[in-house]
Design a protein around this motif. Sequence first.
Motif, short mmCIF file in Angstrom:
data_model
loop_
_atom_site.label_atom_id
_atom_site.label_comp_id
_atom_site.label_asym_id
_atom_site.label_seq_id
_atom_site.Cartn_x
_atom_site.Cartn_y
_atom_site.Cartn_z
N LEU A 16 0.97 -0.92 0.11
CA LEU A 16 0.22 -0.58 0.03
C LEU A 16 1.12 1.62 -0.30
N SER A 17 0.89 2.12 -1.09
CA SER A 17 0.93 3.79 -1.18
C SER A 17 0.54 3.88 0.90
N ASN A 18 1.73 5.20 1.24
CA ASN A 18 2.22 5.75 2.49
C ASN A 18 0.33 6.83 2.79
N ASP A 19 -0.15 6.92 1.44
CA ASP A 19 -1.61 8.40 1.20
C ASP A 19 -2.50 6.39 2.31
N GLU A 20 -2.74 5.62 1.42
CA GLU A 20 -3.36 4.40 2.00
C GLU A 20 -3.32 3.95 3.31
N LEU A 21 -2.23 4.08 3.50
CA LEU A 21 -1.68 3.62 4.95
C LEU A 21 -1.56 4.66 5.90
N ARG A 22 -1.35 6.04 5.73
CA ARG A 22 -2.63 6.96 6.62
C ARG A 22 -3.39 7.26 7.25
N GLN A 23 -4.38 6.44 6.03
CA GLN A 23 -5.71 7.09 5.37
C GLN A 23 -6.52 5.92 6.86
N ARG A 24 -5.45 4.62 6.95
CA ARG A 24 -5.79 3.33 6.93
C ARG A 24 -5.74 3.29 8.85
N ILE A 25 -4.79 3.93 9.92
CA ILE A 25 -4.05 4.60 10.57
C ILE A 25 -5.12 5.31 10.97
N LEU A 26 -5.40 6.39 10.58
CA LEU A 26 -6.01 7.41 11.27
C LEU A 26 -7.80 6.71 11.33
N ALA A 27 -8.06 5.91 10.22
CA ALA A 27 -9.32 5.45 10.15
C ALA A 27 -9.92 4.65 11.70
N ALA A 28 -8.39 3.85 12.09
CA ALA A 28 -8.45 3.11 13.58
C ALA A 28 -7.65 4.24 14.57
N LYS A 29 -7.26 4.99 14.42
CA LYS A 29 -7.24 5.98 15.72
C LYS A 29 -7.97 6.84 15.96
N GLN A 30 -9.56 6.95 15.05
CA GLN A 30 -10.72 7.62 15.21
C GLN A 30 -11.84 6.67 15.93
N GLN A 31 -11.74 5.33 14.93
CA GLN A 31 -12.41 4.16 16.04
C GLN A 31 -11.77 4.00 17.85
N LEU A 32 -11.22 3.78 17.83
CA LEU A 32 -9.93 2.93 19.18
C LEU A 32 -9.95 4.80 19.55
N GLY A 33 -10.47 5.69 19.59
CA GLY A 33 -10.04 6.95 20.10
C GLY A 33 -9.67 7.29 21.66
N ASP A 34 -10.04 7.67 23.03
CA ASP A 34 -8.96 7.60 23.68
C ASP A 34 -8.51 6.46 24.18
N ARG A 35 -9.26 5.45 23.51
CA ARG A 35 -8.82 4.10 23.87
C ARG A 35 -6.91 3.57 23.47
N LEU A 36 -6.92 4.34 22.85
CA LEU A 36 -5.17 4.00 21.81
C LEU A 36 -4.73 5.53 21.88
N LEU A 37 -3.37 4.87 22.49
CA LEU A 37 -2.69 6.21 22.93
C LEU A 37 -0.71 5.46 21.38
N ILE A 38 -0.60 6.36 20.80
CA ILE A 38 -0.02 6.32 20.08
C ILE A 38 1.91 6.89 20.13
N LEU A 39 2.74 6.16 21.18
CA LEU A 39 4.09 6.68 21.37
C LEU A 39 4.40 7.16 20.49
N GLY A 40 5.42 7.53 20.09
CA GLY A 40 6.70 7.48 19.03
C GLY A 40 8.19 8.35 19.68
N HIS A 41 9.10 7.75 19.89
CA HIS A 41 10.63 8.24 20.32
C HIS A 41 10.69 8.49 18.66
N HIS A 42 11.65 9.23 19.24
CA HIS A 42 12.55 11.01 18.79
C HIS A 42 13.02 10.56 17.48
#
Length: 376
Positions: A16-42
């Motif tokens: 999948l392209s990065n754009d498609e992946l981004r859309q799917r991650i954003l959709a997952a984030k929306q579905q999980l709402g506050d239940r999900l926390l994505i932490l990223g190291h620098h």
Amino acid sequence: MTTTALAHELKPYKSLSNDELRQRILAAKQQLGDRLLILGHHYQQDEVIEMADLRGDSYLLSQMAADSQDCRVIAFCGVHFMAETADILANRPEKLAERGGERVDVILPDMAAGCSMADMAAIEQIEDAWDELGEVIDTQDITPVTYINSAASLKAFVGRHGGIVCTSSNAHAAIEWAFAKTSRVMFFPDQHLGRNTALGMNITNDQMPVWDPYASELGGNTEQALENSKVILWKGHCSVHQMFRPEHVAMFREKHPGIKILVHPECPQEVFELADEYGSTGKIIKTVEAAPPGSKWAIGTELHLVNRLKEEHPEQEIHFLSPVVCMCATMYRIDLAHLAWSLENYLDGTPTNLIEVDDETAKWSLVALERMLEVK
Ligand code: 13P
Ligand code: SF4
């Protein structure tokens, strides 16, 4: 008859392209709402950082996991020891009680995202070293300090033996804490962070023998050297920061008069000593942010962070302190495909890549991690 759902395969996500992946991650984030926390190291790549709810250095990310309120799943875009730490802190007994026993699931999007430095100290090697040291010096008078870049089993060892976990942002305070208890410290797995920090406390190199776990006897040291020791260092290092050399510092100083050298304390002593400033990844960012426009920097830490700083601070002149690429190949394993794949598996009830530290290890690691969070 019941049917068991199968986890999605990773392979289709790779095409999948990065754009498609981004859309799917954003959709997952929306579905999980506050239940999900994505932490990223620098050190994560930009496209992953863009998806993170919070980014930070190891200390801050541990605090975020420890303080998390509403979330029930943490996707940790970092490396294995960070996800283990998040699991231990987010699921500590008081937090579990607050949530009526509900756990926080911790996902590491790619299980192969390890840390070569953490791999340089196995628990069996630490236990053997401790026993062998006990034949020469009194181990009751040694406080073990482990860098957070280590397996949970080492953190548990430290907890059981009255020690503490440190990060690059509180190593000085952690070693001071240890010296308030005993007259010696054993520091693992990063010899450079241990040495650079202790040198700043007037401890000299001849008081810091290096324990080589592959040496046939006493970690390659004489009894005398161990008896004279203040800090016993472990023979481990970061393969990324090890690549910065004094000649790189000299080259930048010659080519760019007035340039400031800013390094991570995982760099070897001979580079660290030549630097103008140093600090954890979080401190490096703050130092650049606080500098006046037109400042010149050569920065000795992982490439993705330095490139991001260049992008975010066009008003400053920022260079990478090495002519060769020094990037953390294991951090780089986390990409949008792994993130989308692991989130969709989670949503579809077939979670993959869950990091769960066993209760006994978690209990003792927590003792040492809570000390870390108290000492700053
Ligand atoms: P910090 O983010 O704590 O500075 O650590 C750097 C590092 O190497 C992480 O593995
Ligand atoms: Fe480990 Fe070095 Fe990568 Fe940090 S940068 S995760 S210490 S290999």
